[in-house]
Motif scaffolding. Structure first.
Motif, mmCIF file in Angstrom:
data_model
loop_
_atom_site.group_PDB
_atom_site.id
_atom_site.type_symbol
_atom_site.label_atom_id
_atom_site.label_comp_id
_atom_site.label_asym_id
_atom_site.label_seq_id
_atom_site.Cartn_x
_atom_site.Cartn_y
_atom_site.Cartn_z
ATOM 1 N N ILE A 1 0.755 -1.243 -0.028
ATOM 2 C CA ILE A 1 0.048 0.085 -0.122
ATOM 3 C C ILE A 1 0.881 1.354 -0.115
ATOM 4 N N ILE A 2 2.025 1.340 0.828
ATOM 5 C CA ILE A 2 2.815 2.535 0.871
ATOM 6 C C ILE A 2 3.450 2.622 -0.331
ATOM 7 N N GLN A 3 4.112 1.480 -1.234
ATOM 8 C CA GLN A 3 4.747 1.571 -2.428
ATOM 9 C C GLN A 3 3.661 2.231 -3.477
ATOM 10 N N GLU A 4 2.374 1.634 -3.302
ATOM 11 C CA GLU A 4 1.480 2.048 -4.679
ATOM 12 C C GLU A 4 1.179 3.491 -4.463
ATOM 13 N N ALA A 5 0.966 3.938 -2.945
ATOM 14 C CA ALA A 5 0.684 5.245 -2.823
ATOM 15 C C ALA A 5 1.829 6.342 -3.195
ATOM 16 N N ARG A 6 3.066 5.887 -3.104
ATOM 17 C CA ARG A 6 4.204 6.480 -3.313
ATOM 18 C C ARG A 6 4.351 6.841 -4.887
ATOM 19 N N ASP A 7 3.860 5.763 -5.729
ATOM 20 C CA ASP A 7 3.819 5.866 -7.065
ATOM 21 C C ASP A 7 2.665 6.613 -7.760
#
Length: 128
Positions: free
Chosen positions: A33-39
């Motif tokens: 979730i954190i990586q998708e939000a960063r992207d």
């Protein structure tokens, strides 16, 4: 309308009515979730370079990283005085601004008295 605000560390504030979850960042799904939000550009990093200890997920889909424990954020969420400046769960060494900015203050180890040399123990005796 009275908007409650939650301190998530370092004076960063989140609207309590927008929070849908406060979770630990340790599991693989939360890391995803954190990586998708960063992207997507909807990640808000409020850790000030510290280790992420809590992830706040909002109803707008924004993901906020915090350096305080999830339990602490949850306690602030449920308490009456929500905007407080107590950072008891953050491990940090405060540095006085004047000390950090003054180039005249030496940064190395303090000099030893007496020339800075320790007595030698090379195996010889003092009487030789």
């Amino acid at each position: 309308m009275d908007t409650r605000l939650i301190n998530i560390g370092f004076g960063n504030i989140v609207a309590a009515s927008r929070i849908i979850a406060i979770v630990s960042p340790d599991s693989a799904p939360i890391k995803r979730i954190i990586q998708e939000a960063r992207d997507k550009g909807i990640l808000i990093d409020a850790t000030y370079g510290r280790r992420t200890r809590a992830v706040v997920i909002t109803d707008s889909g924004h993901v906020v990283l915090s350096a305080v424990q999830p339990e602490t954020v949850a306690h602030r969420f449920t308490s009456k005085d929500t905007v407080e400046d107590d950072e008891e769960d953050i491990e940090e060494e405060p540095v006085a601004p004047s000390e950090a900015a003054d180039p005249r203050i030496p940064r190395g180890r303090p000099a030893q008295a007496g020339g800075g040399t320790a007595p030698s123990s090379r195996g010889g005796s003092a009487g030789e």
